[in-house]
Design a protein around this motif. Structure first.
Motif, PDB file in Angstrom:
ATOM      1  N   MET A   4       0.840  -1.211   0.000  1.00  0.00           N
ATOM      2  CA  MET A   4       0.000   0.000   0.000  1.00  0.00           C
ATOM      3  C   MET A   4       0.874   1.260   0.000  1.00  0.00           C
ATOM      4  O   MET A   4       0.432   2.338  -0.348  1.00  0.00           O
ATOM      5  N   TYR A   5       2.095   1.107   0.485  1.00  0.00           N
ATOM      6  CA  TYR A   5       3.024   2.244   0.560  1.00  0.00           C
ATOM      7  C   TYR A   5       4.373   1.749   0.079  1.00  0.00           C
ATOM      8  O   TYR A   5       4.639   0.554   0.086  1.00  0.00           O
ATOM      9  N   GLU A   6       5.235   2.679  -0.296  1.00  0.00           N
ATOM     10  CA  GLU A   6       6.587   2.220  -0.625  1.00  0.00           C
ATOM     11  C   GLU A   6       7.406   2.145   0.656  1.00  0.00           C
ATOM     12  O   GLU A   6       7.095   2.807   1.650  1.00  0.00           O
ATOM     13  N   PHE A   7       8.426   1.321   0.618  1.00  0.00           N
ATOM     14  CA  PHE A   7       9.285   1.175   1.790  1.00  0.00           C
ATOM     15  C   PHE A   7      10.715   1.008   1.290  1.00  0.00           C
ATOM     16  O   PHE A   7      10.987   0.223   0.387  1.00  0.00           O
ATOM     17  N   GLU A  32       3.126  -2.933  -5.621  1.00  0.00           N
ATOM     18  CA  GLU A  32       3.795  -4.193  -5.969  1.00  0.00           C
ATOM     19  C   GLU A  32       3.129  -5.369  -5.249  1.00  0.00           C
ATOM     20  O   GLU A  32       2.714  -5.246  -4.095  1.00  0.00           O
ATOM     21  N   LEU A  33       3.044  -6.516  -5.913  1.00  0.00           N
ATOM     22  CA  LEU A  33       2.499  -7.715  -5.273  1.00  0.00           C
ATOM     23  C   LEU A  33       3.634  -8.478  -4.591  1.00  0.00           C
ATOM     24  O   LEU A  33       4.708  -8.649  -5.163  1.00  0.00           O
ATOM     25  N   LEU A  34       3.374  -8.929  -3.370  1.00  0.00           N
ATOM     26  CA  LEU A  34       4.405  -9.612  -2.592  1.00  0.00           C
ATOM     27  C   LEU A  34       3.860 -10.901  -2.025  1.00  0.00           C
ATOM     28  O   LEU A  34       2.694 -10.984  -1.643  1.00  0.00           O
ATOM     29  N   GLU A  35       4.728 -11.914  -1.935  1.00  0.00           N
ATOM     30  CA  GLU A  35       4.364 -13.141  -1.220  1.00  0.00           C
ATOM     31  C   GLU A  35       4.811 -12.970   0.217  1.00  0.00           C
ATOM     32  O   GLU A  35       5.992 -12.704   0.475  1.00  0.00           O
ATOM     33  N   ILE A  36       3.897 -13.121   1.168  1.00  0.00           N
ATOM     34  CA  ILE A  36       4.270 -13.016   2.581  1.00  0.00           C
ATOM     35  C   ILE A  36       4.605 -14.417   3.078  1.00  0.00           C
ATOM     36  O   ILE A  36       3.743 -15.290   3.142  1.00  0.00           O
ATOM     37  N   PRO A  76      -4.700  -6.264   1.248  1.00  0.00           N
ATOM     38  CA  PRO A  76      -5.182  -7.319   0.349  1.00  0.00           C
ATOM     39  C   PRO A  76      -4.767  -7.047  -1.093  1.00  0.00           C
ATOM     40  O   PRO A  76      -4.676  -5.890  -1.510  1.00  0.00           O
ATOM     41  N   ALA A  77      -4.528  -8.121  -1.853  1.00  0.00           N
ATOM     42  CA  ALA A  77      -4.010  -7.981  -3.217  1.00  0.00           C
ATOM     43  C   ALA A  77      -4.963  -7.208  -4.136  1.00  0.00           C
ATOM     44  O   ALA A  77      -4.536  -6.634  -5.136  1.00  0.00           O
ATOM     45  N   GLN A  96      -6.888  -4.583  -3.254  1.00  0.00           N
ATOM     46  CA  GLN A  96      -7.220  -3.244  -2.741  1.00  0.00           C
ATOM     47  C   GLN A  96      -6.437  -2.170  -3.516  1.00  0.00           C
ATOM     48  O   GLN A  96      -5.360  -2.444  -4.030  1.00  0.00           O
ATOM     49  N   GLN A  97      -6.991  -0.955  -3.583  1.00  0.00           N
ATOM     50  CA  GLN A  97      -6.269   0.148  -4.213  1.00  0.00           C
ATOM     51  C   GLN A  97      -5.148   0.620  -3.296  1.00  0.00           C
ATOM     52  O   GLN A  97      -5.384   0.858  -2.112  1.00  0.00           O
ATOM     53  N   PRO A  98      -3.921   0.795  -3.816  1.00  0.00           N
ATOM     54  CA  PRO A  98      -2.862   1.331  -2.951  1.00  0.00           C
ATOM     55  C   PRO A  98      -3.214   2.733  -2.457  1.00  0.00           C
ATOM     56  O   PRO A  98      -3.949   3.455  -3.128  1.00  0.00           O
ATOM     57  N   ALA A  99      -2.676   3.083  -1.297  1.00  0.00           N
ATOM     58  CA  ALA A  99      -3.005   4.379  -0.698  1.00  0.00           C
ATOM     59  C   ALA A  99      -2.426   5.508  -1.527  1.00  0.00           C
ATOM     60  O   ALA A  99      -1.357   5.390  -2.101  1.00  0.00           O
ATOM     61  N   GLU A 100      -3.160   6.619  -1.570  1.00  0.00           N
ATOM     62  CA  GLU A 100      -2.639   7.812  -2.232  1.00  0.00           C
ATOM     63  C   GLU A 100      -1.849   8.584  -1.196  1.00  0.00           C
ATOM     64  O   GLU A 100      -2.412   9.313  -0.389  1.00  0.00           O
ATOM     65  N   ASN A 101      -0.547   8.390  -1.167  1.00  0.00           N
ATOM     66  CA  ASN A 101       0.198   9.157  -0.170  1.00  0.00           C
ATOM     67  C   ASN A 101       1.236  10.008  -0.854  1.00  0.00           C
ATOM     68  O   ASN A 101       1.684   9.702  -1.952  1.00  0.00           O
ATOM     69  N   SER A 102       1.628  11.096  -0.211  1.00  0.00           N
ATOM     70  CA  SER A 102       2.514  12.060  -0.855  1.00  0.00           C
ATOM     71  C   SER A 102       3.892  11.475  -1.122  1.00  0.00           C
ATOM     72  O   SER A 102       4.666  12.039  -1.865  1.00  0.00           O
ATOM     73  N   MET A 103       4.194  10.308  -0.497  1.00  0.00           N
ATOM     74  CA  MET A 103       5.501   9.693  -0.714  1.00  0.00           C
ATOM     75  C   MET A 103       5.707   9.384  -2.199  1.00  0.00           C
ATOM     76  O   MET A 103       6.799   9.399  -2.700  1.00  0.00           O
ATOM     77  N   SER A 104       4.598   9.054  -2.910  1.00  0.00           N
ATOM     78  CA  SER A 104       4.762   8.609  -4.287  1.00  0.00           C
ATOM     79  C   SER A 104       5.260   9.739  -5.179  1.00  0.00           C
ATOM     80  O   SER A 104       5.973   9.508  -6.127  1.00  0.00           O
ATOM     81  N   GLN A 105       4.900  10.981  -4.859  1.00  0.00           N
ATOM     82  CA  GLN A 105       5.396  12.086  -5.688  1.00  0.00           C
ATOM     83  C   GLN A 105       6.844  12.419  -5.338  1.00  0.00           C
ATOM     84  O   GLN A 105       7.624  12.698  -6.219  1.00  0.00           O
ATOM     85  N   ALA A 106       7.165  12.440  -4.056  1.00  0.00           N
ATOM     86  CA  ALA A 106       8.508  12.880  -3.680  1.00  0.00           C
ATOM     87  C   ALA A 106       9.122  11.957  -2.647  1.00  0.00           C
ATOM     88  O   ALA A 106       9.166  12.276  -1.480  1.00  0.00           O
ATOM     89  N   PRO A 107       9.551  10.786  -3.082  1.00  0.00           N
ATOM     90  CA  PRO A 107      10.071   9.837  -2.089  1.00  0.00           C
ATOM     91  C   PRO A 107      11.334  10.326  -1.386  1.00  0.00           C
ATOM     92  O   PRO A 107      11.652   9.893  -0.314  1.00  0.00           O
ATOM     93  N   SER A 108      12.079  11.262  -2.018  1.00  0.00           N
ATOM     94  CA  SER A 108      13.350  11.637  -1.419  1.00  0.00           C
ATOM     95  C   SER A 108      13.187  12.554  -0.214  1.00  0.00           C
ATOM     96  O   SER A 108      13.936  12.494   0.725  1.00  0.00           O
TER      97      SER A 108
END
Length: 353
Positions: A215-218, A232-236, A263-264, A266-278
């Motif tokens: 849902m978020y980048e890490f 991204e889809l991940l296997e837990i 859940p696979a 679901q829409q990923p969250a709209e967070n400001s990280m996606s525009q400016a991760p740095s």
């Protein structure tokens, strides 16, 4: 039957622990080597006058390196508690005495007198405490007692012990221990009770990996963690702890905070990280764990602090009292709390303590 399989598991586990112990001890040795270089030999130290001493001696290692070394010493004692029946020449008590003479040297060359006693994680196990009781001579026993509650209280007895995240050592040579077997986790003394997260389904070793979506980048901060792109889809593969073991489509494995996936479908969250991760945005009540992580990193806190607090969202972090903060991050809790006070006043939130 379980017999032989269990036996081979146990011997593998012991070998694995011995390997971890060797890495821990060699990291402690490295630190002591550094310390000996900068502190000079004891005899010449006494001769030099204070001003001159500082000049000639070189710079002592920074505070976080002392913290890491104290944590590794506690971790080594816990490993010795588990390995005691298996070790001969040197035996576990021999190694305990050796570690304590090293610890005394570090303490006598540590400019922060109360630093060691402020190191809470990892707390010692009952087996480690018993081993120290039977191994230490009077002088070392006094040193041990002088280090206070955080050095002779188990997780169950320590106030707020169950909230202290499990200690994960990071080795200076980048070595990562092999993944623990399922059996070790089932019997692991130090695992904190995670309540609802610890439902039986996630604990069953046979349960197939679950497909989830980020849902978020890490951003991974060491070679145990996995960098994840939003959506991204991940296997837990393992979700028994707060950090889940995940595998991405490229087959790379690593740990991620359990609150950045959903859940696979679901829409990923709209967070400001996606525009400016740095650049991390300022901390807000509604900041996501990924944003909290970025904020902590931006503020220059240590990897350990970022790791412990980066699993929280903005609301949880801003709600913490100074005492709670110091219990989770004995090293930098006060500094984090101080920085948060400034954020709270700019957000118009009253202080908690």
């Amino acid at each position: 039957g379980l017999g032989p399989r269990h036996a081979s598991d146990t011997s593998q586990l012991l070998l694995c622990r011995q390997e971890i112990l060797n890495h821990v001890l060699s990291d402690i040795e490295l630190f002591v080597g550094k310390l000996k270089e900068t502190s000079g030999s004891v005899s010449s130290k006494k001769k030099l006058k204070k001003k001159k001493k500082d000049k000639e001696r070189g710079v002592l290692p920074p505070e976080p390196e002392y913290e890491t070394c104290f944590q590794k010493i506690k971790y080594a004692l816990n490993l010795l508690g588990k390995l005691k029946p298996k070790l001969q020449q040197p035996s576990a008590p021999d190694l305990v005495r050796l570690i304590f003479s090293t610890l005394s040297f570090i303490l006598s060359n540590c400019p922060w007198p109360s630093l060691a006693s402020s190191i809470v994680s990892p707390l010692l196990t009952e087996a480690a405490i018993d081993l120290l009781d039977e191994s230490l001579e009077k002088k070392d026993c006094d040193t041990w007692q002088s280090l206070g509650k955080a050095w002779h209280t188990t997780r169950t007895e320590y106030p707020g012990g169950q909230f202290i995240p499990p200690y994960i050592p990071i080795f200076s040579d980048g070595w990562v221990p092999p993944l623990p077997t399922h059996r070790e986790n089932a019997t692991h003394v130090e695992r904190p009770p995670l309540g609802s997260q610890n439902h039986a389904a996630s604990r069953a070793p046979s349960s197939p990996p679950q497909l989830m979506q980020a849902m978020y980048e890490f951003q991974a901060r060491n070679n145990k963690e996995l960098t994840v792109v939003k959506g991204e889809l991940l296997e837990i593969l393992d979700q028994r702890k707060k950090w889940w073991l995940a595998r991405n489509s490229a087959g790379e494995r690593g740990y991620i905070p359990n609150n950045i996936v959903g859940p696979a479908d679901q829409q990923p969250a709209e967070n400001s990280m996606s525009q400016a991760p740095s650049r991390s945005p300022g901390l807000q009540m509604h900041s996501t764990p990924a944003e909290v992580t970025a904020w902590l990193r931006d503020m220059g806190f240590s990897k350990i602090t970022v790791k412990c607090l980066g699993v929280l969202n903005g609301n949880q972090l801003l709600e913490m009292s100074q005492e709670e903060m110091k219990a989770v991050c004995p090293e930098e809790g006060r500094r984090v709390f101080f920085k948060l006070s400034a954020v709270k006043s700019s957000l118009g939130i009253g202080p908690r303590d």
